[in-house]
Design an enzyme around this catalytic site. Structure first.
Site, short mmCIF file in Angstrom:
data_model
loop_
_atom_site.label_atom_id
_atom_site.label_comp_id
_atom_site.label_asym_id
_atom_site.label_seq_id
_atom_site.Cartn_x
_atom_site.Cartn_y
_atom_site.Cartn_z
N LYS A 1 3.69 -14.67 2.55
CA LYS A 1 3.89 -16.11 1.37
C LYS A 1 5.30 -15.89 1.16
O LYS A 1 5.99 -15.90 1.34
CB LYS A 1 3.21 -15.49 0.50
CG LYS A 1 2.95 -16.53 -0.77
CD LYS A 1 2.15 -17.60 -0.44
CE LYS A 1 2.41 -18.50 -1.78
NZ LYS A 1 1.46 -19.56 -1.72
N ASP B 1 -12.12 -9.89 3.92
CA ASP B 1 -13.63 -9.14 3.34
C ASP B 1 -13.82 -10.73 3.53
O ASP B 1 -15.03 -11.52 3.82
CB ASP B 1 -13.27 -8.81 1.72
CG ASP B 1 -13.37 -7.55 1.47
OD1 ASP B 1 -13.74 -6.98 2.54
OD2 ASP B 1 -13.87 -7.13 0.45
N ASP C 1 -6.20 -7.30 3.73
CA ASP C 1 -7.52 -6.61 3.26
C ASP C 1 -7.87 -8.19 2.96
O ASP C 1 -9.13 -8.08 2.68
CB ASP C 1 -6.94 -5.63 1.91
CG ASP C 1 -8.19 -5.41 1.14
OD1 ASP C 1 -8.63 -4.88 1.92
OD2 ASP C 1 -8.47 -4.66 0.15
N ASP D 1 -1.81 -18.60 1.76
CA ASP D 1 -3.69 -19.14 0.50
C ASP D 1 -3.83 -20.25 1.63
O ASP D 1 -5.47 -20.84 1.32
CB ASP D 1 -2.48 -20.38 -0.90
CG ASP D 1 -1.44 -20.14 -0.27
OD1 ASP D 1 -1.57 -20.55 1.04
OD2 ASP D 1 -0.74 -21.41 -0.97
N TYR E 1 0.72 -1.55 -0.16
CA TYR E 1 0.07 -0.05 0.13
C TYR E 1 1.13 1.65 0.22
O TYR E 1 0.19 2.57 -0.51
CB TYR E 1 -1.03 0.52 1.33
CG TYR E 1 -2.47 -1.03 0.96
CD1 TYR E 1 -2.57 -1.60 1.04
CD2 TYR E 1 -3.44 -0.04 0.66
CE1 TYR E 1 -3.17 -2.70 0.67
CE2 TYR E 1 -4.85 -0.95 0.59
CZ TYR E 1 -4.41 -1.98 0.84
OH TYR E 1 -5.73 -3.13 0.12
C1 IPM Z 1 -10.83 -1.88 2.73
C2 IPM Z 1 -10.46 -1.43 1.59
C3 IPM Z 1 -9.14 -0.34 1.58
C4 IPM Z 1 -8.46 -0.68 1.53
C5 IPM Z 1 -9.68 1.20 -0.26
C6 IPM Z 1 -10.79 1.75 0.27
C7 IPM Z 1 -8.88 1.66 -0.60
O1 IPM Z 1 -10.64 -1.74 0.68
O2 IPM Z 1 -10.74 -1.04 4.21
O3 IPM Z 1 -10.63 -3.22 3.30
O4 IPM Z 1 -7.87 -1.54 0.04
O5 IPM Z 1 -7.52 -0.96 2.39
MN MN Z 2 -11.05 -4.11 1.30
#
Ligand code: IPM
Ligand code: MN
Length: 390
Positions: A192, A253, A249, A225, A141
Site C-alpha cells: 500500500k 484467508d 494474513d 486493495d 506483527y
Molecule cells: C494466521 C493466524 C495468526 C496470524 C494469528 C493466530 C496470530 O491468523 O496464521 O493466519 O495472524 O498470523
Molecule cells: Mn490469519
C-alpha cells in the site's frame, strides 16, 4: 542429517480442534512413513492453553534451542482458547516460534482441488492456483507500540510496522526463487505504498532490485486493495504473490475461501535450511472442539508440505492426490457438504495413501469412484488412475 538417522518431528497439537485435526494428520504421516519407509518419529509436546492454565508456562525456557537442534520439523495444530482471554499463550507459542526461529517465509498455497468448492461462478481448476509468500517476522506483527493515558478520554494508541531491508529483500527473493524453481511465470508484489509512503516504499525499491536478478520472470505490482478485488474478479492472472505480514494474513484467508474454505488451507513457516513449522491456516474453532466435525484436510495438506520440506516429495504429492480424490468422492466433513467425521476422513486418507498408485502421480489425472451421498463410508478411498492400476 545422515542416512538412516531418525528425524524427529515435534508435534504441538494446541487448543480447540487442534488436537483432533492433528491426530488425523499424524495418522496420515504414519501411513506415509510406513509406505515410503520414512525415518520419522513424532514427539508430542504439551504446550497449549491447557498446559498454560495448569502450569503458567507458555513456551518454556530453552524451547527454541531444543526445537532447532533436536527436531527436523515442527507440526502445529491450532492455537486460541477462550479461557485465556488475551490468548497470551498463543502469541508466545505461535508467534514466538515464527519470530524466535526466524521463520521468515509464510508459504501459503491456494489451489482449487475441486471446481464445486469454489464460491466464484464459472471457475475451473486452473483458474485458482496461486502461492502467497507472506513475510513472517516483521511488519505490524513485531509488537512495537503502546498506550498513553490508557482508559482515559485522552488515550493514545500507537503501533508501528517495522520493515527492514534484509527482511523485505529475503522474502521477495524467496518468492522469485520459488517461482523460477517451479516454472511459474509471474511474481506480484502487493503493498500500500501509495499511503504507507515510507515503509512500503522500501518494498517498492527492494522489489525492483530483486526483480532484476530474475529477468526470466514477470514482475508485477498491485496495491493490496486492488489485489483483493482481482483475487475475486480474475484469480487466473495471479501466480506467485509476495506481501507483508499483515496483508498476507488477510489475503490468505480470502485465498482459502476461493479454494473451498479454511478446511483446506495449508501453510508452512519456513527458514530454508533450518527447522521449519507446518500448520493449517485455520484457527482453533473452540466452540466446535470435541465434536468430530472439524475438517482435518488443511492439517493433512500441511503435513504434506512438511514431507516435501524434508525431501519426501513423492509422499507429499501422494497425500495431496489422496485429498483430491476424497474431495471428488464427497468423502468430506460437513463444511464441504459431506457427512463424515474428522476421524473418518483421516482414516480414509490414511487408507487411500496405502492404495494410491504413486508410479506417476499427476493430481489432474485421478479418477475417483463416486460414493452416492448418504451411503455408508467405504472402507478405503477408492482411487484409480487413468491408465494405471488401483
Ligand atoms: C494466521 C493466524 C495468526 C496470524 C494469528 C493466530 C496470530 O491468523 O496464521 O493466519 O495472524 O498470523
Ligand atoms: Mn490469519
Amino acid at each position: 542429517m545422515s542416512k538412516g538417522q531418525t528425524q524427529h518431528v515435534a508435534v504441538l497439537a494446541g487448543d480447540g480442534i487442534g488436537p483432533e485435526v492433528t491426530a488425523e494428520a499424524i495418522k496420515v504421516l504414519r501411513a506415509a512413513k510406513e509406505r515410503w519407509r520414512l525415518p520419522l518419529a513424532f514427539d508430542f509436546l504439551p504446550w497449549s492453553a491447557d498446559h498454560y492454565l495448569e502450569t503458567g508456562e507458555t513456551l518454556p525456557e530453552g524451547a527454541l534451542e531444543r526445537l532447532r537442534d533436536e527436531y527436523a520439523a515442527i507440526f502445529v495444530g491450532a492455537y486460541g482458547d477462550p479461557r485465556v482471554p488475551d490468548n497470551r499463550h498463543a502469541a508466545d507459542i505461535l508467534l514466538g516460534l515464527r519470530f524466535g526461529l526466524d521463520l521468515y517465509i509464510n508459504f501459503r498455497p491456494i489451489k482449487l482441488f475441486d471446481a464445486r468448492l469454489c464460491p466464484l461462478r464459472d471457475r475451473g481448476l486452473g483458474d485458482i492456483d496461486m502461492v502467497i509468500f507472506r513475510e513472517n517476522t516483521e511488519g505490524a506483527y513485531v509488537g512495537s507500540g503502546g498506550h498513553l493515558k490508557k482508559g482515559t478520554a485522552d488515550e493514545v494508541a500507537i503501533q508501528e510496522e517495522i520493515h527492514t531491508r534484509k527482511g523485505v529483500e529475503r522474502i521477495i527473493r524467496a518468492a522469485f526463487q520459488w517461482a523460477r524453481d517451479h516454472d511459474r511465470r509471474r511474481v506480484t508484489m502487493s503493498d500500500k505504498s501509495n499511503v504507507m509512503r515510507f515503509a512500503h516504499d522500501l518494498w517498492q525499491r527492494c522489489f525492483r532490485e530483486v526483480a532484476e536478478e530474475y529477468p526470466d520472470l514477470e514482475a508485477a505490482h498491485m496495491y493490496v486493495d486492488n489485489l483483493t478485488m482481482q483475487m475475486v474478479l480474475d484469480p487466473g492472472q495471479l501466480d506467485v504473490i509476495v506481501t507483508n505480514n499483515m496483508f498476507g494474513d488477510i489475503v490468505t484467508d480470502l485465498g482459502a475461501a476461493l479454494q473451498g474454505g479454511l478446511g483446506l488451507a495449508a501453510s508452512a513457516n519456513l527458514h530454508p535450511g533450518q527447522t521449519s513449522l507446518f500448520e493449517s491456516v485455520h484457527g482453533s474453532w473452540p466452540q466446535m472442539a470435541g465434536q468430530g466435525i472439524a475438517n482435518p484436510m488443511a492439517s493433512v495438506l500441511s503435513a504434506a508440505l512438511l514431507l516435501d520440506n524434508l525431501g519426501y516429495g513423492e509422499a507429499a504429492k501422494a497425500i495431496e492426490a489422496t485429498v483430491v480424490a476424497a474431495l471428488q468422492a464427497d468423502q468430506t466433513t460437513p463444511d464441504l457438504g459431506g457427512n463424515l467425521s474428522t476421524e473418518r476422513v483421516g482414516d480414509l486418507l490414511a487408507a487411500g495413501l496405502g492404495n494410491i498408485d504413486v508410479g506417476n502421480i499427476d493430481v489432474g489425472d485421478i479418477e475417483v469412484e463416486r460414493q452416492p451421498a448418504g451411503t455408508a463410508a467405504p472402507s478405503k478411498v477408492a482411487i484409480t488412475q487413468r491408465g494405471g492400476g488401483v
